[in-house]
Design an enzyme around this catalytic site. Sequence first.
Site, PDB file in Angstrom:
ATOM      1  N   ASP A   1      58.413 -25.176  20.970  1.00 18.35           N
ATOM      2  CA  ASP A   1      57.921 -24.398  19.828  1.00 18.35           C
ATOM      3  C   ASP A   1      56.906 -25.189  18.997  1.00 18.35           C
ATOM      4  O   ASP A   1      57.115 -25.476  17.824  1.00 18.35           O
ATOM      5  CB  ASP A   1      59.095 -23.961  18.948  1.00 18.35           C
ATOM      6  CG  ASP A   1      58.725 -22.824  17.998  1.00 18.35           C
ATOM      7  OD1 ASP A   1      57.539 -22.447  17.959  1.00 18.35           O
ATOM      8  OD2 ASP A   1      59.620 -22.325  17.298  1.00 18.35           O
TER       9      ASP A   1
ATOM     10  N   HIS B   1      55.732 -20.218  17.242  1.00 15.68           N
ATOM     11  CA  HIS B   1      56.088 -18.870  16.795  1.00 15.68           C
ATOM     12  C   HIS B   1      55.348 -18.464  15.521  1.00 15.68           C
ATOM     13  O   HIS B   1      55.303 -17.285  15.188  1.00 15.68           O
ATOM     14  CB  HIS B   1      57.604 -18.727  16.626  1.00 15.68           C
ATOM     15  CG  HIS B   1      58.175 -19.372  15.396  1.00 15.68           C
ATOM     16  ND1 HIS B   1      58.826 -20.581  15.415  1.00 15.68           N
ATOM     17  CD2 HIS B   1      58.213 -18.960  14.101  1.00 15.68           C
ATOM     18  CE1 HIS B   1      59.251 -20.882  14.199  1.00 15.68           C
ATOM     19  NE2 HIS B   1      58.886 -19.911  13.381  1.00 15.68           N
TER      20      HIS B   1
ATOM     21  N   SER C   1      58.499 -22.787   8.571  1.00 15.86           N
ATOM     22  CA  SER C   1      58.291 -23.099   9.987  1.00 15.86           C
ATOM     23  C   SER C   1      56.935 -23.761  10.207  1.00 15.86           C
ATOM     24  O   SER C   1      55.908 -23.267   9.748  1.00 15.86           O
ATOM     25  CB  SER C   1      58.365 -21.816  10.819  1.00 15.86           C
ATOM     26  OG  SER C   1      59.664 -21.295  10.824  1.00 15.86           O
TER      27      SER C   1
END
Length: 381
Positions: free
Chosen positions: A118, A86, A187
Amino acid sequence: MYYKFGTLTICTIFALIGAVSFEQLLSDNRQHGQRSDRVLAQTSEEKEANVVCEKGSNAVVTVKDGNGHGSGFIVSRNGLIITNAHVVEGSPSVVTVVFNNGKQVPADVIGFAMGGLDLAVLKIQNRKNLPNLSLGSAGSAKVGYHVFAIGTPLSEDYRDTCTQGDISRIRADGEIQHTANTNQGNSGGPLLNGQGEVIGVNYLVAKARVFDDAGNLIASTPSGTGINLALPVEKVKSFLADVRKKRVSNESTLPKTKERTIATISLNGQVINGSLGEGDRIAEKNGAFVNLYQFQGRANQQIVIDMTSKKINSVLTLYQVSESSEGQKFKPIAENNDIGPGDFNAQIKTNLPADGLYVIIASSDEQGETGNYSLRATATP
């Protein structure tokens, strides 16, 4: 020096009162020794943390694609980088990675993990002997173990941030729940054990529902919950095996229904082009679509926020995020929906009351109104 002081104390006390037993004095000295051992142990833990953070940060990078940023880490000397899917979903084929010393280099987006995992892989071309992180053993993460998270939370100004915590839970799917503080921007960054090995990839912060002073639900925010999730190293190793066999996707395979996060905005005047429409959050007070942006501000900092659009009647609201015993709350600081007569653009100009986290809500004045807009925020010291 410590033992001499202890001997002098024993002799002096015996000479003065003679009523304290030798066993009592030895017991007292043993307690002092235990306290000293605890201090040494604490110092040893601090040294270990310093080694993990300093060594690990050399192989952790900020990943930028022109619209935002995330984190990543190098896993091979020739420049393979792991990050979250992402982070680079929708990015151009070449992104920018920033080392902890500020040096920037291009990196190719090589591919995405299959099956909605992910993870994505990048490659810095024509480089050798880059610092890299080792992957820990499968199943080595255990509840209670100490962990470290390195990355670039919230803003590029905070790159090379290292936090520490403990593993609080291993979920049924193997994901690691931990308390090392992370925010948006972390992230794709690594979760490390005490040996500096990667045991997970940070990808999600559990969200808390936040309310304004009137009790209205404003948004769900990923900050301050103490519940942070990382993909386990087993999935990283499996993905890297697929990368070597070229079994990767050219596009992200993440579910399209993945919830949007709060975007980070820089206070440098850079224009962000956004839009309001189906799939966005909805304001409870009037049913209008809303987008959220966050930034770190300083006390007495003067900021100007402009929202312009030819399609919608722009509305801006600025909130200060505060911590309380009940969790996070949003305190309204300023709001504007018209700059002036006939000008339906919005502008907020104010001085921030304190250091901390702030959230901008970009919305419209009418329920269901959709359209594009431009948002810009500038600040002076």
